[in-house]
Scaffold this motif. Structure first.
Motif, PDB file in Angstrom:
ATOM      1  N   ASP A   1       0.853  -1.185   0.000  1.00  6.98           N
ATOM      2  CA  ASP A   1       0.000   0.000   0.000  1.00  6.98           C
ATOM      3  C   ASP A   1       0.885   1.228   0.000  1.00  6.98           C
ATOM      4  O   ASP A   1       2.040   1.193   0.431  1.00  6.98           O
TER       5      ASP A   1
ATOM      6  N   ARG B   1      -2.976   4.048  -2.864  1.00  8.12           N
ATOM      7  CA  ARG B   1      -3.091   2.798  -3.618  1.00  8.12           C
ATOM      8  C   ARG B   1      -2.907   1.594  -2.703  1.00  8.12           C
ATOM      9  O   ARG B   1      -2.188   1.659  -1.711  1.00  8.12           O
TER      10      ARG B   1
ATOM     11  N   ARG C   1      -2.610  -2.956  -3.197  1.00  7.95           N
ATOM     12  CA  ARG C   1      -2.598  -4.075  -4.148  1.00  7.95           C
ATOM     13  C   ARG C   1      -2.088  -5.334  -3.459  1.00  7.95           C
ATOM     14  O   ARG C   1      -1.278  -5.252  -2.526  1.00  7.95           O
TER      15      ARG C   1
ATOM     16  N   GLY D   1      -5.552  -4.663  -7.722  1.00 11.16           N
ATOM     17  CA  GLY D   1      -5.160  -3.430  -7.047  1.00 11.16           C
ATOM     18  C   GLY D   1      -5.950  -2.255  -7.573  1.00 11.16           C
ATOM     19  O   GLY D   1      -6.618  -2.347  -8.613  1.00 11.16           O
TER      20      GLY D   1
ATOM     21  N   TRP E   1      -5.788   1.703 -11.159  1.00 12.49           N
ATOM     22  CA  TRP E   1      -4.419   1.551 -10.666  1.00 12.49           C
ATOM     23  C   TRP E   1      -3.447   2.555 -11.296  1.00 12.49           C
ATOM     24  O   TRP E   1      -2.568   3.089 -10.638  1.00 12.49           O
TER      25      TRP E   1
ATOM     26  N   GLN F   1      -3.817  -4.486 -13.767  1.00 11.91           N
ATOM     27  CA  GLN F   1      -2.822  -3.673 -13.071  1.00 11.91           C
ATOM     28  C   GLN F   1      -1.402  -4.181 -13.335  1.00 11.91           C
ATOM     29  O   GLN F   1      -1.178  -5.389 -13.458  1.00 11.91           O
TER      30      GLN F   1
END
Length: 461
Positions: free
Chosen positions: A147, A168, A170, A191, A287, A430
């Motif tokens: 993250d 973000r 993922r 993500g 993403w 992503q």
């Protein structure tokens, strides 16, 4: 994040010592990365990175410096030293931040750095068990969690002053299957440009089972036939091939130097009529999206190829000067340690008029490329080579048995012309992209498409 008076002093130092443009990129970045193998923590990192980059133009020349010492004296001294190599007649400047940019808003609700580590590990455990329990063939499961909260301030001597928060998260899941001494892997990586609430929108266990399914399917597969044949590429990360084989050749960083196969071809037909290629950094919460690019321009939808005709390049500020073209909000960088250049955001082939079923039914014999793994491309020539992590034969208009070891070999310019069917099931996945301005987050996607003739390499059993 930085006093405007200090920013003004930096820019006055730029102009009075010979530059004609100055820019600052201030970054405050929080990142967590965790890796587990078989449910056991292999490594973990959580930290904060803070610093500033200063870029100066003199015509078509530029210089970039960066530091994490944000004292006023250091920033001014560093700026003056940098402008020495660009020095020309001194000029006076009246600076006003009168060109405010409103970032495209990508909503989030839960900052990942406010979530306890135990909750992140619990999600990773769920993913591990989901893949491991898929079948006895699954011998290893690796899960990587990431993250990031990137807070940036971008300002320049043209009056731009903007802040952007990029949040973000993922999870990357890799399952390994073994049978008869053979190993195959399956990989997924959901993500988004979202906070921790992202995991309320997906079923991470289902993603883990998908990684295991790919691995298990491929470990029993025969080797792919080789030769020239029609290739149907499924929706989603199949778009990575076009990101690499065509997208990089449409970035101004190569076009401006004349080393791209698409240099000086605006308005020309470079693809078949069914191909429309888009790069869009404003898609909500995707993403590869941002509120503004790393030069402070609000992200936008850029139609690169429309019905086969080259309409636009992806352009950053410096290469835009060289080409006499405005920026397309395509300036990107990994962090304050990198000067920006033209890079992709979310790049995809737009939906067409066919269905996936029609494409398969209209292909008598060929290869169905469901998952593209990785590859390489020469931007100057467009020649590429991509390996497939999941593929199947198409026989008599139907998808039949799985095959492994296949590679797709070709040329970006030729493949654009050879796409003859495009489905209506667009999907964007992503990934990461590595280039001169560092590693950045990108989306790559497409609907299901057919390339009427393509070289399939590999080894036969």
């Amino acid at each position: 994040m930085l006093d405007k008076n200090i920013i003004e002093d930096i820019f006055n130092a730029v102009i009075s010592n010979g530059g004609d443009f100055g820019e600052i990129f201030l970054e405050d970045n929080y990142t967590t990365e965790i890796s587990t193998i078989g449910g056991h923590i292999e490594k973990g990192m959580s930290g904060r990175d803070f610093g500033i980059g200063i870029r100066i133009f003199d015509g078509l020349n530029s210089i970039y410096v960066y530091t994490n010492d944000l004292s006023k004296d250091n920033l001014i001294k560093m700026t003056i030293k940098a402008t020495m190599v660009l020095k020309k007649s001194k000029r006076d400047m009246v600076l006003k931040f009168d060109n405010p940019t409103r970032p495209y808003i990508h909503k989030f609700s839960i900052l990942p750095r406010n979530i306890e580590l135990s909750k992140k590990l619990e999600l990773m455990k769920i993913a591990t068990q989901g893949a491991k329990n898929y079948g006895r063939e699954i011998t290893q499961v690796q899960v990587n969690y990431i993250d990031q909260e990137q807070n940036v301030l971008i300002a320049n001597t043209e009056g731009v002053y903007v802040e952007d928060k990029r949040v973000r998260t993922r999870m990357l899941i890799m399952a390994v299957a073994e049978y008869g001494g053979q190993l195959e892997t399956g990989y997924v990586g959901p993500g988004a440009l979202m906070g921790f609430e992202f995991y309320d929108t997906i079923d991470i266990e289902e993603y883990a089972r998908e990684a295991a399914r790919i691995a298990k399917t491929m470990v029993y597969a025969d080797y792919s036939p080789v030769g020239v044949m029609p290739v149907v590429i499924d929706n989603g990360f199949g778009g990575l091939m076009f990101h690499e084989a065509c997208g990089h050749s449409l970035e101004a960083s190569s076009v401006a130097k004349g080393v791209s196969v698409f240099s000086n071809k605006l308005g020309q037909k470079i693809a078949s009529d069914v191909v429309t290629l888009i790069d869009d950094g404003s898609i909500p919460n995707f993403w590869g999206s941002l509120g503004v690019d790393d030069e402070g321009k609000k992200t936008q939808k850029n139609v690169l190829i429309e019905n086969g005709v080259l309409k636009s390049y992806m352009v950053d500020k410096l290469n835009g000067r060289r080409m006499g073209i405005e920026s397309t909000a395509s300036g990107r960088r990994q962090s304050y340690r990198f000067a920006p250049t033209s890079r992709m955001t979310n790049t995809y082939i737009d939906s067409g008029n066919n269905t996936k079923e029609e494409i398969i039914a209209n292909t008598e014999k060929g290869l169905f490329a469901k998952q593209i793994n990785a590859g390489s491309v020469n931007p100057a020539t467009g020649d590429f080579n991509f390996s497939l992590s999941e593929a199947y034969l198409i026989e008599n208009g139907k998808i039949t048995k799985p095959v492994k070891g296949a590679t797709l070999i070709g040329n970006g310019s030729k493949i654009l012309m050879d796409i003859d069917m495009v489905a209506n099931n667009l999907k964007i996945d992503q990934g990461y992209c590595f280039a001169s301005s560092g590693a950045i987050f990108i989306g790559a996607g497409q609907p299901t498409i057919r390339v009427k003739s393509m070289t399939v390499g590999g080894r036969e059993a």
